[in-house]
Write a protein that holds these residues in place. Sequence first.
Motif, mmCIF file in Angstrom:
data_model
loop_
_atom_site.group_PDB
_atom_site.id
_atom_site.type_symbol
_atom_site.label_atom_id
_atom_site.label_comp_id
_atom_site.label_asym_id
_atom_site.label_seq_id
_atom_site.Cartn_x
_atom_site.Cartn_y
_atom_site.Cartn_z
ATOM 1 N N TRP A 188 7.810 -73.089 -16.156
ATOM 2 C CA TRP A 188 9.137 -73.661 -15.949
ATOM 3 C C TRP A 188 9.230 -74.042 -14.483
ATOM 4 C CZ3 TRP A 188 9.206 -68.206 -16.450
ATOM 5 C CH2 TRP A 188 9.702 -67.503 -15.354
ATOM 6 N N HIS A 189 10.001 -75.046 -14.201
ATOM 7 C CA HIS A 189 10.218 -75.558 -12.841
ATOM 8 C C HIS A 189 11.680 -75.973 -12.798
ATOM 9 C CE1 HIS A 189 10.033 -78.566 -9.582
ATOM 10 N NE2 HIS A 189 8.978 -77.876 -9.148
ATOM 11 N N ILE A 190 12.553 -75.083 -12.328
ATOM 12 C CA ILE A 190 13.998 -75.296 -12.406
ATOM 13 C C ILE A 190 14.584 -75.478 -11.011
ATOM 14 C CG2 ILE A 190 16.195 -74.339 -13.183
ATOM 15 C CD1 ILE A 190 14.526 -72.568 -15.133
ATOM 16 N N PRO A 191 15.053 -76.690 -10.688
ATOM 17 C CA PRO A 191 15.714 -76.905 -9.387
ATOM 18 C C PRO A 191 16.969 -76.040 -9.281
ATOM 19 C CG PRO A 191 15.192 -78.990 -10.455
ATOM 20 C CD PRO A 191 14.959 -77.910 -11.476
ATOM 21 N N GLN A 192 17.175 -75.470 -8.104
ATOM 22 C CA GLN A 192 18.359 -74.664 -7.842
ATOM 23 C C GLN A 192 19.060 -75.198 -6.589
ATOM 24 O OE1 GLN A 192 16.720 -70.661 -7.764
ATOM 25 N NE2 GLN A 192 16.991 -70.505 -9.963
ATOM 26 N N HIS A 193 19.967 -74.452 -6.027
ATOM 27 C CA HIS A 193 20.710 -74.887 -4.845
ATOM 28 C C HIS A 193 19.842 -74.859 -3.581
ATOM 29 C CE1 HIS A 193 20.908 -70.541 -4.709
ATOM 30 N NE2 HIS A 193 21.222 -70.627 -3.431
ATOM 31 N N ASP A 194 20.306 -75.559 -2.541
ATOM 32 C CA ASP A 194 19.655 -75.563 -1.219
ATOM 33 C C ASP A 194 18.168 -75.902 -1.278
ATOM 34 O OD1 ASP A 194 22.095 -74.838 -0.058
ATOM 35 O OD2 ASP A 194 21.657 -72.694 -0.270
ATOM 36 N N ASP A 195 17.803 -76.876 -2.115
ATOM 37 C CA ASP A 195 16.407 -77.326 -2.249
ATOM 38 C C ASP A 195 15.442 -76.220 -2.679
ATOM 39 O OD1 ASP A 195 16.887 -80.018 -1.626
ATOM 40 O OD2 ASP A 195 16.833 -79.593 0.525
ATOM 41 N N MET A 196 15.953 -75.215 -3.363
ATOM 42 C CA MET A 196 15.083 -74.161 -3.889
ATOM 43 C C MET A 196 14.744 -74.471 -5.343
ATOM 44 S SD MET A 196 16.667 -70.734 -2.187
ATOM 45 C CE MET A 196 15.327 -69.727 -2.756
ATOM 46 N N VAL A 197 13.622 -73.918 -5.797
ATOM 47 C CA VAL A 197 13.153 -74.125 -7.169
ATOM 48 C C VAL A 197 12.685 -72.782 -7.720
ATOM 49 C CG1 VAL A 197 11.468 -75.327 -8.607
ATOM 50 C CG2 VAL A 197 12.372 -76.453 -6.595
ATOM 51 N N SER A 198 13.051 -72.490 -8.953
ATOM 52 C CA SER A 198 12.526 -71.325 -9.655
ATOM 53 C C SER A 198 11.326 -71.801 -10.463
ATOM 54 C CB SER A 198 13.591 -70.750 -10.590
ATOM 55 O OG SER A 198 13.026 -69.740 -11.409
ATOM 56 N N VAL A 199 10.186 -71.148 -10.265
ATOM 57 C CA VAL A 199 8.964 -71.538 -10.965
ATOM 58 C C VAL A 199 8.335 -70.292 -11.568
ATOM 59 C CG1 VAL A 199 6.686 -72.608 -10.753
ATOM 60 C CG2 VAL A 199 8.569 -73.390 -9.304
ATOM 61 N N GLY A 200 7.879 -70.403 -12.800
ATOM 62 C CA GLY A 200 7.200 -69.292 -13.447
ATOM 63 C C GLY A 200 6.313 -69.800 -14.554
ATOM 64 N N VAL A 201 5.478 -68.923 -15.034
ATOM 65 C CA VAL A 201 4.552 -69.276 -16.109
ATOM 66 C C VAL A 201 4.791 -68.354 -17.293
ATOM 67 C CG1 VAL A 201 2.673 -67.838 -15.192
ATOM 68 C CG2 VAL A 201 2.131 -69.757 -16.683
ATOM 69 N N VAL A 202 4.776 -68.924 -18.490
ATOM 70 C CA VAL A 202 4.981 -68.178 -19.732
ATOM 71 C C VAL A 202 3.713 -68.311 -20.573
ATOM 72 C CG1 VAL A 202 6.339 -68.005 -21.853
ATOM 73 C CG2 VAL A 202 7.454 -68.675 -19.708
ATOM 74 N N ALA A 203 3.099 -67.188 -20.901
ATOM 75 C CA ALA A 203 1.898 -67.187 -21.745
ATOM 76 C C ALA A 203 1.646 -65.750 -22.195
ATOM 77 C CB ALA A 203 0.693 -67.733 -20.983
ATOM 78 N N GLU A 204 0.718 -65.569 -23.095
ATOM 79 C CA GLU A 204 0.363 -64.235 -23.567
ATOM 80 C C GLU A 204 -0.217 -63.414 -22.419
ATOM 81 O OE1 GLU A 204 -2.228 -64.251 -26.917
ATOM 82 O OE2 GLU A 204 -0.938 -65.590 -28.075
ATOM 83 N N GLY A 205 0.149 -62.126 -22.398
ATOM 84 C CA GLY A 205 -0.334 -61.239 -21.355
ATOM 85 C C GLY A 205 -1.843 -61.160 -21.282
ATOM 86 N N LYS A 206 -2.498 -61.162 -22.440
ATOM 87 C CA LYS A 206 -3.968 -61.093 -22.476
ATOM 88 C C LYS A 206 -4.577 -62.296 -21.762
ATOM 89 C CE LYS A 206 -7.738 -60.451 -25.740
ATOM 90 N NZ LYS A 206 -8.099 -60.280 -27.144
ATOM 91 N N TYR A 207 -3.993 -63.462 -21.959
ATOM 92 C CA TYR A 207 -4.470 -64.665 -21.281
ATOM 93 C C TYR A 207 -4.226 -64.559 -19.772
ATOM 94 C CZ TYR A 207 -4.391 -69.388 -19.423
ATOM 95 O OH TYR A 207 -4.594 -70.486 -18.629
ATOM 96 N N LEU A 208 -3.022 -64.166 -19.389
ATOM 97 C CA LEU A 208 -2.663 -64.135 -17.970
ATOM 98 C C LEU A 208 -3.454 -63.098 -17.183
ATOM 99 C CD1 LEU A 208 1.198 -64.602 -18.182
ATOM 100 C CD2 LEU A 208 -0.508 -66.297 -17.490
ATOM 101 N N SER A 209 -3.830 -61.994 -17.822
ATOM 102 C CA SER A 209 -4.555 -60.942 -17.104
ATOM 103 C C SER A 209 -6.075 -61.061 -17.247
ATOM 104 C CB SER A 209 -4.086 -59.562 -17.577
ATOM 105 O OG SER A 209 -4.381 -59.390 -18.949
ATOM 106 N N ARG A 210 -6.540 -62.212 -17.708
ATOM 107 C CA ARG A 210 -7.981 -62.412 -17.862
ATOM 108 C C ARG A 210 -8.676 -62.301 -16.500
ATOM 109 N NH1 ARG A 210 -5.643 -67.269 -17.498
ATOM 110 N NH2 ARG A 210 -6.710 -68.956 -16.393
ATOM 111 N N ASP A 211 -9.944 -62.097 -16.528
ATOM 112 C CA ASP A 211 -10.763 -61.978 -15.315
ATOM 113 C C ASP A 211 -10.348 -60.793 -14.456
ATOM 114 O OD1 ASP A 211 -12.016 -64.377 -16.134
ATOM 115 O OD2 ASP A 211 -10.604 -65.584 -14.979
ATOM 116 N N GLY A 212 -9.640 -59.828 -15.033
ATOM 117 C CA GLY A 212 -9.260 -58.630 -14.300
ATOM 118 C C GLY A 212 -8.108 -58.796 -13.325
#
Length: 105
Positions: A11-35
Amino acid sequence: MAFVKDKGWFWHIPQHDDMVSVGVVAEGKYLSRDGIKDAEGIFKREVEENVWIKESLSHGQQVGQYHITSEYTHHARHCGSDGLLLVGDAFAFLDPVFSSGLCLP
C-alpha cells in the motif's frame, strides 16, 4: 497499490504534510524467507524488488518505526448446527485493512 508478484501487494497512502504510509501485505512465510525476520530488513528487501515503490520512496526519508502486524482474520470452527447458522462477520471476519480477503455470505 503495487503488486508483489504472486504473493501480495504494497500500500502507498498519501497523508498530510507530504508524508506517505507504505507497507507490504503478504504471507508471513514469504516475507520471512531467507532468514530475514526483522521488520526493517523485510521491508527494505521487498522495496528493492519493486521498481515503482523503490522509485516512489527514493525522494523521501524514513521517519517512523518499522512494524510487523499479524493477520486479523478470524474464521469460526463451525458454520452452523441445529437451529444456528453463522453468516457474514459472525462466521468469518476478514479485515479489509489488512486485505485477508472478502466474505460474501
